[in-house]
Design a protein around this motif. Structure first.
Motif, short mmCIF file in Angstrom:
data_model
loop_
_atom_site.label_atom_id
_atom_site.label_comp_id
_atom_site.label_asym_id
_atom_site.label_seq_id
_atom_site.Cartn_x
_atom_site.Cartn_y
_atom_site.Cartn_z
N ILE A 463 0.87 -1.18 0.00
CA ILE A 463 0.00 0.00 0.00
C ILE A 463 0.90 1.23 0.00
O ILE A 463 1.76 1.38 0.88
N VAL A 464 0.71 2.09 -1.00
CA VAL A 464 1.51 3.30 -1.12
C VAL A 464 0.58 4.49 -0.91
O VAL A 464 -0.44 4.63 -1.59
N VAL A 465 0.93 5.32 0.07
CA VAL A 465 0.17 6.53 0.39
C VAL A 465 0.98 7.73 -0.07
O VAL A 465 2.15 7.88 0.32
N THR A 466 0.38 8.58 -0.88
CA THR A 466 1.05 9.79 -1.34
C THR A 466 0.22 11.01 -0.92
O THR A 466 -0.98 11.07 -1.21
N ILE A 515 3.33 11.78 11.88
CA ILE A 515 2.27 11.61 10.87
C ILE A 515 2.42 10.26 10.18
O ILE A 515 1.46 9.50 10.03
N LYS A 516 3.65 9.93 9.75
CA LYS A 516 3.89 8.66 9.06
C LYS A 516 3.58 7.47 9.97
O LYS A 516 2.95 6.50 9.55
N ASP A 517 4.03 7.56 11.23
CA ASP A 517 3.76 6.47 12.17
C ASP A 517 2.27 6.29 12.39
O ASP A 517 1.76 5.15 12.47
N ILE A 536 3.35 -4.41 2.72
CA ILE A 536 4.30 -3.31 2.89
C ILE A 536 3.51 -2.01 2.80
O ILE A 536 2.65 -1.85 1.93
N ILE A 537 3.78 -1.09 3.72
CA ILE A 537 3.12 0.23 3.68
C ILE A 537 4.20 1.28 3.48
O ILE A 537 5.16 1.37 4.25
N GLU A 538 4.07 2.04 2.43
CA GLU A 538 5.02 3.10 2.11
C GLU A 538 4.26 4.43 2.12
O GLU A 538 3.27 4.61 1.40
N VAL A 539 4.70 5.36 2.96
CA VAL A 539 4.06 6.68 3.07
C VAL A 539 5.00 7.73 2.48
O VAL A 539 6.14 7.88 2.94
N GLN A 540 4.52 8.42 1.45
CA GLN A 540 5.31 9.46 0.80
C GLN A 540 4.63 10.81 1.04
O GLN A 540 3.47 11.01 0.64
N ILE A 541 5.33 11.71 1.70
CA ILE A 541 4.79 13.05 1.97
C ILE A 541 5.63 14.05 1.19
O ILE A 541 6.84 14.19 1.44
#
Length: 544
Positions: A463-466, A515-517, A536-541
């Protein structure tokens, strides 16, 4: 490391506990030699990786004392790692003409031509490397000029058999030098035989390459349409058998696969396959009647990019297999390759292609010894000790027991990294050894982050969060969620919307790390309701 410089030692870095990746070290008087430097096949635990090589760091750190690499024969599991690892070792390589020519062709592909010193040794020839006297003893296998290696020192000799069989009709190359093996046994001072275990579980009688010609001939004869044969490209004897049968039946032979063309060139440059029919490229056969063709294909183990797989998934540019065609798999399946190989067989059957394997008809002769041949080898050479190699533990364990049945006084079970004193069979020490996956021109450790991430993605997706924010971490647009391998965009839209809302709520915090946590923990809380896996969780800010 507990090593006495005057001890005659054996240290396998590969080729034990698994099929392939053969790399063996011998030590005496502070000097080392290496026998073989091969690759192995990866399994499903290494996603995206097809080939493995041994970790040679131990000997690379001692390369000033490494006198040379002796290659027993030209199969990839015995010499395929040379282009990848020679720069770490930087020592001369010794082998006979056919394998010299094979290595030179391989080295060209890696732009190492002329850089690696490959020295040619005569068939049944001798060389001296420091305290080691090395004798090449011709032995039959499925490729020309396979050799067992007799390593002699002041304290005794050891026979490293390599891959072998006793075949009175090998089709290509010489028969085994049994007289020399008998002389070794008559002398009575052979300390150990480091011996091939591949076929120890086989109940079959010895198989000769010369005996399968009639069967292949008859299969081709009864086939009314296109015939294809999948095999190991390096099996020169099988290429000769098939091409002679095809020529006798008026079929033109087409080679599909770069490695086939390479091995044919090497064979012809070395004086083999000189009486074979002319081989055609795919483009040369495009307009010929399919019933007048025979295709020889790479990829008998289900390798995704090889010719056989492309025929199975209908992606080959030149040929399409159809109902009534015949596909002959003239090889065994290497342990670990069963799933993808069987998937390929099933694809052909679904097309209506007649599929013939060594399980249904006698179309394959193994290049490795069965029990009767092993018994003869021990009877000829009379070693004081057997050290089984070239097999999984189920093979080497059975081989160790069988060697004792054959009258060998001592059998020693070993693992990669074990250091064995060849005078008494005692383990003097053990080192940590590992392996790497070949990923293009990069090497990947099986427990490195890249492979671990691939395993997790393969099993659970990602899961990719942008999110785009300003300097105060305030959202400037709705967050984007990409969930490949986790959710369906339409069917699971409501779940994705829940995730978007919980992502938005996290931006009430000030710290980017917090925020990412918060996003990660919130997504995992939602996933617990729907999934039993952790993607897998990837957070992109992105801050603008």
């Amino acid at each position: 490391m507990n090593i006495n410089k005057n001890e005659f030692l054996f240290l396998p870095l590969g080729g034990v506990g698994r099929i392939g990746m053969n790399v063996s070290l011998y030590h005496y008087q502070g000097k080392w030699i290496m026998i073989d430097l091969g690759i192995g096949f990866a399994d499903e635990t290494m996603p995206g990786i097809e080939l493995l090589i041994a970790d040679v760091d131990f000997i690379a750190q001692r390369r000033k004392d490494l006198l040379g690499i002796i290659i027993t024969h030209a199969h990839e599991d015995h010499c395929g790692a040379v282009p990848y690892l020679w720069e770490e070792l930087q020592c001369p390589i010794y082998t006979t003409k056919f394998t010299v020519n094979f290595l030179k062709e391989k080295l060209k592909e890696f732009r190492l031509e002329g850089m690696v010193p490959v020295e040619e040794v005569d068939i049944n020839g001798n060389i001296n490397l420091g305290p080691f006297a090395i004798e090449f003893i011709n032995i039959t296998h499925s490729i020309p000029e396979a050799h067992s290696i007799l390593i002699s020192t002041d304290v005794g000799s050891t026979l490293h058999t390599g891959d072998w069989k006793f075949d009175p009709k090998p089709v290509v190359g010489l028969t085994s030098n049994i007289n020399r093996l008998k002389e070794i046994g008559t002398k009575g001072d052979l300390l150990a035989a480091i011996c091939d275990s591949t076929n120890i579980l086989s109940k079959h009688d010895p198989e000769s390459e010369g005996e399968i010609y009639n069967n292949i001939y008859n299969i081709i004869k009864r086939s009314k349409k296109l015939v294809a044969v999948s095999l190991f490209a390096s099996n020169v004897a099988r290429i000769e058998t098939i091409s002679q049968a095809a020529r006798a039946l008026g079929r033109k032979v087409v080679l599909l696969g770069r490695s086939l063309w390479r091995i044919v060139k090497v064979a012809q440059d070395s004086g083999y396959l000189t009486d074979s029919a002319q081989f055609l490229e795919a483009k040369d056969a495009a307009d010929l009647p399919k019933e007048k063709l025979l295709l020889i294909c790479t990829g008998c183990q289900g390798e995704p990019m090889a010719a056989t797989s492309r025929l199975a998934n209908k992606s080959h540019q030149a040929f399409k297999m159809q109902q009534g065609d015949t596909m002959i798999f003239s090889s065994k399946i290497i342990p670990g390759n069963e799933t993808r190989a069987h998937n390929m067989l099933n694809a052909f059957i679904e097309m209506g292609v007649e599929v013939i394997t060594e399980k249904t008809e006698h179309i394959h002769a193994s290049g490795h010894p069965v029990r009767a041949e092993l018994r003869e080898m021990y009877s000829l050479t009379k070693p004081k000790m057997s050290i089984p190699v070239h097999g999984e533990y189920i093979h080497t364990h059975a081989h160790a027991k069988f060697a004792k049945e054959c009258g060998v006084e001592k059998s020693v079970m070993i693992a990669p990294g074990d250091i064995i004193n060849l005078e008494n069979g005692e383990k003097v020490d053990s080192i940590d050894v590992d392996y790497f996956g070949i990923d293009g021109m990069l090497l990947r450790h099986p427990e490195g982050s890249v492979i671990k991430t691939r395993r997790r993605m393969k099993d659970a997706g990602a899961i990719v969060v942008t999110a785009v924010v300003n300097k105060r971490n305030k959202l400037l647009a709705k967050p984007k969620i990409f969930a490949p391998g986790v959710f369906e965009a339409l069917e699971d839209a409501s779940i994705i919307q829940r995730i978007i809302k919980t992502v938005e709520s996290a931006f009430s915090l000030q710290s980017t790390k917090k925020i990412k946590d918060k996003i990660e923990s919130s997504i995992f809380s939602i996933l617990k309701e729907y999934l039993l896996k952790r993607p897998i969780i990837e957070v992109q800010i992105e801050q603008v």
